[in-house]
Motif scaffolding. Structure first.
Motif, PDB file in Angstrom:
ATOM      1  N   GLN A  47     -67.920  57.090  16.175  1.00 30.37           N
ATOM      2  CA  GLN A  47     -68.209  57.602  14.971  1.00 30.37           C
ATOM      3  C   GLN A  47     -66.418  56.942  14.290  1.00 30.37           C
ATOM      4  N   MET A  48     -65.775  56.724  15.430  1.00 32.05           N
ATOM      5  CA  MET A  48     -64.154  56.252  14.834  1.00 32.05           C
ATOM      6  C   MET A  48     -64.580  55.131  14.666  1.00 32.05           C
ATOM      7  N   LYS A  49     -63.379  54.228  13.417  1.00 27.62           N
ATOM      8  CA  LYS A  49     -62.658  53.073  13.184  1.00 27.62           C
ATOM      9  C   LYS A  49     -62.078  52.476  14.224  1.00 27.62           C
ATOM     10  N   ALA A  50     -61.486  51.452  14.307  1.00 25.23           N
ATOM     11  CA  ALA A  50     -60.655  51.095  15.397  1.00 25.23           C
ATOM     12  C   ALA A  50     -59.517  51.350  15.273  1.00 25.23           C
ATOM     13  N   ASP A  51     -59.387  51.454  13.718  1.00 23.04           N
ATOM     14  CA  ASP A  51     -57.324  52.296  12.841  1.00 23.04           C
ATOM     15  C   ASP A  51     -57.056  53.726  13.450  1.00 23.04           C
ATOM     16  N   GLU A  52     -58.883  54.762  13.714  1.00 28.05           N
ATOM     17  CA  GLU A  52     -58.571  55.427  14.065  1.00 28.05           C
ATOM     18  C   GLU A  52     -58.198  56.040  15.859  1.00 28.05           C
ATOM     19  N   ILE A  53     -58.953  55.080  16.591  1.00 26.42           N
ATOM     20  CA  ILE A  53     -58.678  54.661  17.599  1.00 26.42           C
ATOM     21  C   ILE A  53     -57.297  54.461  17.990  1.00 26.42           C
ATOM     22  N   GLU A  54     -56.792  53.522  17.043  1.00 25.38           N
ATOM     23  CA  GLU A  54     -55.474  53.274  17.756  1.00 25.38           C
ATOM     24  C   GLU A  54     -54.470  54.306  16.875  1.00 25.38           C
ATOM     25  N   ARG A  55     -54.731  54.801  15.930  1.00 21.52           N
ATOM     26  CA  ARG A  55     -53.672  56.082  15.480  1.00 21.52           C
ATOM     27  C   ARG A  55     -53.581  57.306  17.138  1.00 21.52           C
ATOM     28  N   LEU A  56     -55.076  57.348  17.493  1.00 21.87           N
ATOM     29  CA  LEU A  56     -54.623  59.244  18.061  1.00 21.87           C
ATOM     30  C   LEU A  56     -53.910  57.957  19.420  1.00 21.87           C
ATOM     31  N   LEU A  57     -54.329  57.234  19.694  1.00 26.16           N
ATOM     32  CA  LEU A  57     -53.770  57.092  21.342  1.00 26.16           C
ATOM     33  C   LEU A  57     -52.032  56.669  20.248  1.00 26.16           C
ATOM     34  N   ASP A  58     -51.948  56.047  19.445  1.00 23.93           N
ATOM     35  CA  ASP A  58     -50.572  55.955  19.098  1.00 23.93           C
ATOM     36  C   ASP A  58     -49.691  57.682  19.015  1.00 23.93           C
ATOM     37  N   SER A  59     -50.542  58.674  18.531  1.00 22.13           N
ATOM     38  CA  SER A  59     -49.893  60.006  18.413  1.00 22.13           C
ATOM     39  C   SER A  59     -49.617  60.090  19.706  1.00 22.13           C
ATOM     40  N   LEU A  60     -50.470  59.929  20.568  1.00 24.19           N
ATOM     41  CA  LEU A  60     -50.238  60.750  21.506  1.00 24.19           C
ATOM     42  C   LEU A  60     -49.449  60.187  22.990  1.00 24.19           C
ATOM     43  N   GLN A  77     -44.184  54.026  32.430  1.00 25.39           N
ATOM     44  CA  GLN A  77     -45.042  53.644  33.622  1.00 25.39           C
ATOM     45  C   GLN A  77     -46.192  54.429  33.980  1.00 25.39           C
ATOM     46  N   HIS A  78     -45.683  55.860  33.783  1.00 32.57           N
ATOM     47  CA  HIS A  78     -46.644  56.974  34.745  1.00 32.57           C
ATOM     48  C   HIS A  78     -47.451  57.364  33.421  1.00 32.57           C
ATOM     49  N   PHE A  79     -46.975  57.927  32.646  1.00 27.49           N
ATOM     50  CA  PHE A  79     -47.291  59.320  32.157  1.00 27.49           C
ATOM     51  C   PHE A  79     -47.595  58.914  30.342  1.00 27.49           C
ATOM     52  N   PRO A  80     -48.191  58.717  29.627  1.00 26.95           N
ATOM     53  CA  PRO A  80     -47.951  57.791  28.376  1.00 26.95           C
ATOM     54  C   PRO A  80     -47.758  59.030  27.235  1.00 26.95           C
ATOM     55  N   LEU A  81     -48.484  60.095  27.992  1.00 24.54           N
ATOM     56  CA  LEU A  81     -47.952  61.241  26.692  1.00 24.54           C
ATOM     57  C   LEU A  81     -47.251  61.772  25.963  1.00 24.54           C
TER      58      LEU A  81
END
Length: 88
Positions: A47-60, A77-81
């Protein structure tokens, strides 16, 4: 799920350390793992919009390239969070 399709086709390849499983999943979700493949968090995204998925990944703290094929800096390279594991 046109928004999910948009994200997958236009933005997915910009992010580092993401894998896509194209199974017949009817309830798509992001699954975050530790370096030892333990599940840390699962987030439903149907149910998420593309921008919401992108914001989630950016926030992590997932590294996002400027364009496909760009190099990824060593620190991503190894741990993106950015957040400690126990905060997820």
């Amino acid at each position: 799920m046109p928004e999910l399709y948009t994200f997958l086709m236009e933005r997915w390849a910009l992010y580092h350390n993401l894998e896509y499983d194209s199974g017949e999943e009817k309830n798509p979700r992001l699954i975050f793992y530790t370096e030892t493949d333990e599940v840390v968090q699962t987030v439903p995204i149907s149910q998420m919009k593309a921008d919401e998925i992108e914001r989630l990944l950016d926030s992590l703290g997932f590294y996002k390239r400027s364009q496909k094929g760009d190099d990824v800096p060593e620190e991503y390279q190894h741990f993106p969070l950015r957040a400690p594991r126990d905060e997820l």
